[in-house]
Scaffold this motif. Structure first.
Motif, PDB file in Angstrom:
ATOM      1  N   VAL A 241       0.831  -1.204   0.000  1.00  0.00           N
ATOM      2  CA  VAL A 241       0.000   0.000   0.000  1.00  0.00           C
ATOM      3  C   VAL A 241       0.868   1.258   0.000  1.00  0.00           C
ATOM      4  N   THR A 242       2.011   1.200   0.663  1.00  0.00           N
ATOM      5  CA  THR A 242       2.930   2.339   0.646  1.00  0.00           C
ATOM      6  C   THR A 242       3.399   2.625  -0.781  1.00  0.00           C
TER       7      THR A 242
ATOM      8  N   LEU B 226      -0.543   7.395  -5.824  1.00  0.00           N
ATOM      9  CA  LEU B 226      -1.622   8.340  -5.516  1.00  0.00           C
ATOM     10  C   LEU B 226      -1.116   9.780  -5.414  1.00  0.00           C
ATOM     11  N   ARG B 227       0.073   9.924  -4.870  1.00  0.00           N
ATOM     12  CA  ARG B 227       0.635  11.275  -4.704  1.00  0.00           C
ATOM     13  C   ARG B 227       0.841  11.971  -6.041  1.00  0.00           C
TER      14      ARG B 227
ATOM     15  N   SER C 230       0.567   4.198  -2.565  1.00  0.00           N
ATOM     16  CA  SER C 230       0.399   5.572  -2.085  1.00  0.00           C
ATOM     17  C   SER C 230       1.285   6.542  -2.847  1.00  0.00           C
ATOM     18  N   SER C 231       2.463   6.075  -3.242  1.00  0.00           N
ATOM     19  CA  SER C 231       3.335   6.952  -4.035  1.00  0.00           C
ATOM     20  C   SER C 231       2.710   7.243  -5.396  1.00  0.00           C
TER      21      SER C 231
ATOM     22  N   ALA D 247      -0.406   5.622   5.457  1.00  0.00           N
ATOM     23  CA  ALA D 247       0.249   5.933   4.183  1.00  0.00           C
ATOM     24  C   ALA D 247      -0.763   6.461   3.162  1.00  0.00           C
ATOM     25  N   LEU D 248      -1.928   5.800   3.102  1.00  0.00           N
ATOM     26  CA  LEU D 248      -2.976   6.252   2.188  1.00  0.00           C
ATOM     27  C   LEU D 248      -3.457   7.656   2.547  1.00  0.00           C
ATOM     28  N   SER D 249      -3.679   7.868   3.836  1.00  0.00           N
ATOM     29  CA  SER D 249      -4.161   9.162   4.300  1.00  0.00           C
ATOM     30  C   SER D 249      -3.163  10.263   3.964  1.00  0.00           C
ATOM     31  N   SER D 250      -1.888   9.996   4.183  1.00  0.00           N
ATOM     32  CA  SER D 250      -0.852  10.984   3.896  1.00  0.00           C
ATOM     33  C   SER D 250      -0.807  11.309   2.406  1.00  0.00           C
ATOM     34  N   ALA D 251      -0.920  10.281   1.566  1.00  0.00           N
ATOM     35  CA  ALA D 251      -0.892  10.491   0.120  1.00  0.00           C
ATOM     36  C   ALA D 251      -2.084  11.324  -0.340  1.00  0.00           C
TER      37      ALA D 251
ATOM     38  N   TYR E   2      -3.046   2.371   6.333  1.00  0.00           N
ATOM     39  CA  TYR E   2      -4.063   3.431   6.338  1.00  0.00           C
ATOM     40  C   TYR E   2      -3.403   4.801   6.459  1.00  0.00           C
TER      41      TYR E   2
END
Length: 256
Positions: free
Chosen positions: A66-67, A73-74, A70-71, A96-100, A94
């Motif tokens: 997921v990390t 997603l960014r 997430s990249s 990592a997703l939220s941060s992205a 979660y």
């Protein structure tokens, strides 16, 4: 490519095509193809700027996978739908997703995380994100089918996702025992963090009390106030509700 045995090696081969600047692929469905975080890393590095929908459900990608996603997603300006159900994601994933999504909140409209374990703060991370005025998420799924049905039922009544609420007022909606049955799966789900539940004047009887008590006994640690005023509980219903206090995890302070 759903339900094929691509594995990470097959994923890497597929990504060669995705890297082609002439690739116009918009929808990529990779549900249950036996990939891990290694396959996710290949996918993230082969990011396709046209991608609108990505489904990686039922792969054991875990938090590290997921990390990697997430990249993606960014950097994406097009991805609108991301499905990650049953992917062994925990609290770390979660976050990592939220941060992205905080760094790039304006495109994703649907995120499916059903069947994962968010830990104590995972849901809050993403729920807080929904308060961001730039966040475009319209559908955020955490729950199993029965609880999700209950969530939609309540959302239809109050116009808000109950997972984002600490107080839920369903007074005078004539829910009856049938309505209590509808919301019971939601109330017993670990994602539901209600502190106050108001069910005043809803034609609830002894039968509804059985369902309500069972639901609250399975998820008792958040609720501090319960209002059942002006219902038809009778003495039998009252005895059933009183069993809540036998649960050592019960935190009820107000019972009306």
């Amino acid at each position: 490519m759903n339900n094929n045995n691509l594995q990470d090696s097959g994923m890497k081969l597929l990504c060669i095509g995705l890297k082609n600047i002439n690739c116009k692929l918009e929808i990529l469905r990779l549900n249950c193809i036996s990939i891990t975080d290694e396959g996710c890393a290949a996918l993230a590095s082969a990011f396709n700027s046209n991608l609108r929908e990505l489904d990686l459900s039922r792969n054991q990608i875990g938090d590290s996978g997921v990390t990697e996603i997430s990249s993606l997603l960014r950097n994406s300006q097009t991805l609108q739908i991301l499905r990650l159900s049953d992917c062994s994601i925990t609290e770390e994933g979660y976050k990592a997703l939220s941060s992205a999504l905080r760094s790039n909140p304006s495109h994703l409209i649907e995120l499916d995380l059903t069947g994962n374990d968010p830990g104590p703060s995972g849901v809050k991370q993403l729920s807080d994100l929904l308060q961001d005025p730039n966040c475009q998420l319209k559908t955020l799924r955490f729950l199993g089918p029965a609880a999700d049905e209950g969530c939609q039922y309540v959302t239809g009544i109050v116009g808000k996702n109950p997972l984002l609420l600490r107080e839920l007022n369903l007074s005078e909606h004539k829910l009856g025992d049938t309505g209590v049955n509808q919301i019971s799966a939601l109330l017993q789900d670990k994602h539901c963090k209600l502190n106050t539940l108001i069910l005043k004047n809803n034609c609830i009887t002894e039968g509804g009390c059985h369902v309500l008590a069972a639901a609250l006994n399975s998820n008792p640690s958040n609720l501090t106030e319960l209002d059942l005023s002006e219902n038809k509980l009778g003495n039998p219903g009252m005895k059933i509700i009183s069993t809540l206090f036998e649960n050592v995890q019960c935190r009820l302070e107000k019972l009306k």
